[in-house]
Design an enzyme around this catalytic site. Structure first.
Site, mmCIF file in Angstrom:
data_model
loop_
_atom_site.group_PDB
_atom_site.id
_atom_site.type_symbol
_atom_site.label_atom_id
_atom_site.label_comp_id
_atom_site.label_asym_id
_atom_site.label_seq_id
_atom_site.Cartn_x
_atom_site.Cartn_y
_atom_site.Cartn_z
ATOM 1 N N GLU A 141 50.099 0.818 67.439
ATOM 2 C CA GLU A 141 48.669 0.869 67.684
ATOM 3 C C GLU A 141 48.189 -0.645 67.399
ATOM 4 O O GLU A 141 46.986 -1.010 68.019
ATOM 5 C CB GLU A 141 47.962 1.643 66.450
ATOM 6 C CG GLU A 141 48.613 3.131 66.514
ATOM 7 C CD GLU A 141 47.949 3.806 67.893
ATOM 8 O OE1 GLU A 141 47.087 3.369 68.483
ATOM 9 O OE2 GLU A 141 48.562 4.996 68.228
ATOM 10 N N HIS A 163 45.953 -6.172 72.293
ATOM 11 C CA HIS A 163 45.650 -6.127 73.417
ATOM 12 C C HIS A 163 44.048 -6.121 73.514
ATOM 13 O O HIS A 163 43.314 -7.057 74.418
ATOM 14 C CB HIS A 163 45.998 -4.961 74.451
ATOM 15 C CG HIS A 163 45.927 -5.099 75.827
ATOM 16 N ND1 HIS A 163 46.549 -4.232 76.756
ATOM 17 C CD2 HIS A 163 45.435 -6.443 76.497
ATOM 18 C CE1 HIS A 163 46.149 -4.383 78.048
ATOM 19 N NE2 HIS A 163 45.730 -5.891 77.953
HETATM 20 ZN ZN LIG Z 1 49.305 4.371 72.741
#
Ligand SMILES: [Zn+2]
Length: 600
Positions: free
Chosen positions: A389, A395
């Site tokens: 996570e 990201h």
């Molecule tokens: Zn994922």
């Protein structure tokens, strides 16, 4: 028993007051958004008149969308940690209808962008400073031009939108609410009601009798209702194929991959590569058979764990240290941002509490922190989930920091790359560090399971979807008989000659909800393949490569998924990427076998 939320120390709960300090601030933003939506129709009919007007309409649109994203994040996250909170639930509903009202106020934006003349748009870019930043959005709409129908037809399609696309709901309701599967005797010898929610737990049981009973009982019911399930699926596939052909796509596969900005070539090449490597998967099942100590492996045996139970426990503080240690390789910005997020900025809601939803996710928007929901219970899996996570959140962080909000959203095609990279790096780190063979076998088993489930099983699903849709496009009806024959054929192929292919599995297709999101699951397989290639380069080239990977994270939604992966040096049109991931799977199997044989 889960604790009450009040009993948890604030440092283990995410801090939503950074989003809105109080209810009044939420309400004020809500009212402001309503006003923006009410004013939006002023752009109707005039947005195409000049570059300035186009820019003004699109800016207003993304401003309103941004507000809604923020309102949504606050409401949804508040509800996720306490689904008994009625006011949070009411906020979720209010924001949902606000989003619908923006959609209807801005109905004309897409058709206007699609109908813009290509040459004129280029002129507008040149003349109007600022419009360039909307190029991805405008060009995205322009791509739709060849697949757009007359105004009359588009209006009809929009009206039909709600009525269509309900087959997935029908399948879900039928399978999770209406159908009962009957009782089976569980591990404790007591009779319990079998359902979709507890089926997999029974299938993971160390007691073969429990596994067999669950398997036989579940599929008996699916077989009984297979004509109904087939009718639902047939209707769904027909709908998808009809819509694709109405919009001038060659096939429903072509329509889906067009939306993903890839081509059927990538889809087919994934299936081809995985097919070529099936003996590696057969070897995995043979290892499973050997370790489970059974003469023949049945399909109800394949979820049973072959690793010794893990003894290792990690406090949340240790998990944070482990994960930060894993991501140190990504350099200063990644490391220190994640450290601050986990330790100071209240990104994470850590422990399970009463009324909190299960599982884990990363969520937020360009106007909030990239929050993480966990249900942390001190296991290896939980640490791995935090790494995963955390990958999503980082990201999102890079995408949002280096792009304007409307260019920051990355697509599903790349969405599981950064998370899987972290998950794999963490597993590799633990394999290097841990001294006990028991622990190593445990981690290797998890890794094998990940490759099996994400790369092979999803590709089998992808192959099924491709063939089912193609049959429909050839005019062949999908009946319980034809679907089951097709599905069973694939199971036989993917499990190989040594696994006993129990007849009941022919009806598994009836219970897979993802088949109602056509051509979605192949992305899981391509993501793990890309992640695996990236991990290899990080481990082999270190700093020399990491910069390239960070540049990929910074792309956000500013370019097509294939182009952004190229920034990371990954060419998804090269079958070598998928084959490389299969090679990693093979390597994991042999590492397991080596340690296992030592201990025999
Ligand atoms: Zn994922």
């Amino acid at each position: 028993m889960a604790l009450d939320r009040q009993a948890i120390d604030a440092k283990y709960k995410w801090d939503l007051t950074i989003v809105y300090p109080d209810e009044a601030a939420f309400d004020a933003d809500f009212a402001e958004t309503e006003a923006m939506i009410a004013a939006f129709p002023k752009h109707e009919g005039v947005m195409k008149e000049s570059g300035e007007q186009l820019l003004s309409a699109l800016s207003d649109l993304v401003k309103a969308q941004g507000k809604i994203q923020k309102l949504w994040a606050y409401s949804y996250l508040g509800f996720a940690v306490d689904n008994s909170d009625n006011s949070a639930q009411a906020r979720v509903a209010r924001v949902r209808s606000l989003a619908v009202s923006l959609d209807s106020a801005a109905w004309f934006v897409s058709p206007s962008l699609i109908s813009l003349d290509g040459k004129r748009v280029e002129k507008m870019y040149a003349e109007c400073k600022g419009l360039e930043s909307f190029r991805r959005m405008i060009d995205g709409a322009q791509r739709e031009k060849p697949h757009t129908l007359s105004d009359e037809c588009e209006k009809l399609m929009a009206k039909l939108g709600d009525a269509l696309d309900s087959h997935g709901d029908i399948q879900g309701i039928f399978s999770n609410s209406d159908i009962t599967f009957g009782k089976i005797r569980g591990e404790d010898g007591k009779l319990c009601e079998l359902n979709e929610a507890n089926y997999i737990t029974h299938l993971m049981s160390a007691d073969r009798g429990v596994r067999r009973r669950a398997f036989k009982t579940l599929y008996k019911t699916y077989k009984q209702f297979s004509n109904t399930f087939a009718t639902i699926y047939n209707a769904y596939v027909k709908e998808q194929c009809t819509l694709a052909s109405a919009r001038g796509h060659e096939s429903s596969l072509a329509a889906s991959t067009f939306r993903d900005e890839v081509t059927p070539v990538i889809y087919n090449s994934l299936i081809e590569s995985v097919n070529r490597a099936l003996p590696v998967l057969y070897d995995y099942y043979d290892l499973k058979r050997e370790v489970l100590g059974v003469d023949k492996l049945h399909l109800y045996d394949v979820y049973a764990s072959i690793a010794p139970a893990s003894e290792a426990k990690y406090s949340y503080e240790e998990a944070v240290r482990e994960v930060l240690d894993t991501v140190r390789v990504f350099g200063e910005e990644y490391y220190s941002t994640m450290k601050a997020g986990l330790l100071e900025r209240g990104w994470v809601d850590v422990y399970p509490t009463k009324g909190k939803r299960g599982g884990a996710f990363s969520a937020g928007c360009p106007y909030t922190e990239p929050y993480i929901l966990l249900n942390y219970t001190d296991t290896y899996n939980d640490v791995s989930t935090l790494a995963h996570e955390g990958g999503h959140s980082m990201h999102s962080y890079f995408s949002r920091k280096y792009n304007e909000p409307h260019n920051s959203g990355y697509t599903i095609f790349v969405a599981e790359v950064a998370s899987t990279v972290n998950e794999l790096l963490f597993a590799h780190k633990k394999l290097r560090e841990c001294e006990s063979d028991t622990e190593k076998l445990y981690i290797l088993d998890k890794l094998m399971e990940t490759y099996k489930a994400t790369l092979f099983r999803q590709t089998m699903f992808a192959e099924f979807e491709r063939d089912a849709h193609a049959a429909c496009e050839r005019g062949e009806p999908l009946t319980a008989g034809t679907i089951s024959t097709l599905y069973k054929g694939l199971v036989d192929k993917y499990f190989g000659p040594k696994v006993v292919s129990d007849e009941e599995i022919s009806y598994e297709w009836a219970r897979i909800p993802h088949f109602y999101s056509a051509f979605y699951v192949y992305k899981y397989a391509t993501c793990i393949s890309a992640a695996s290639a990236i991990v290899k380069r990080i481990e082999e080239e270190g700093e020399g490569y990491v910069g390239q990977y960070i540049e990929f994270l910074k792309c956000g939604g500013s370019m097509s998924p294939l182009d952004s992966l190229k920034v990371a040096g990954i060419d998804m049109t090269d079958p070598g990427v998928v084959l490389g991931a299969i090679e990693d799977f093979r390597h994991t199997i042999s590492s397991f076998r080596e340690i296992y044989s030592k201990g025999k």
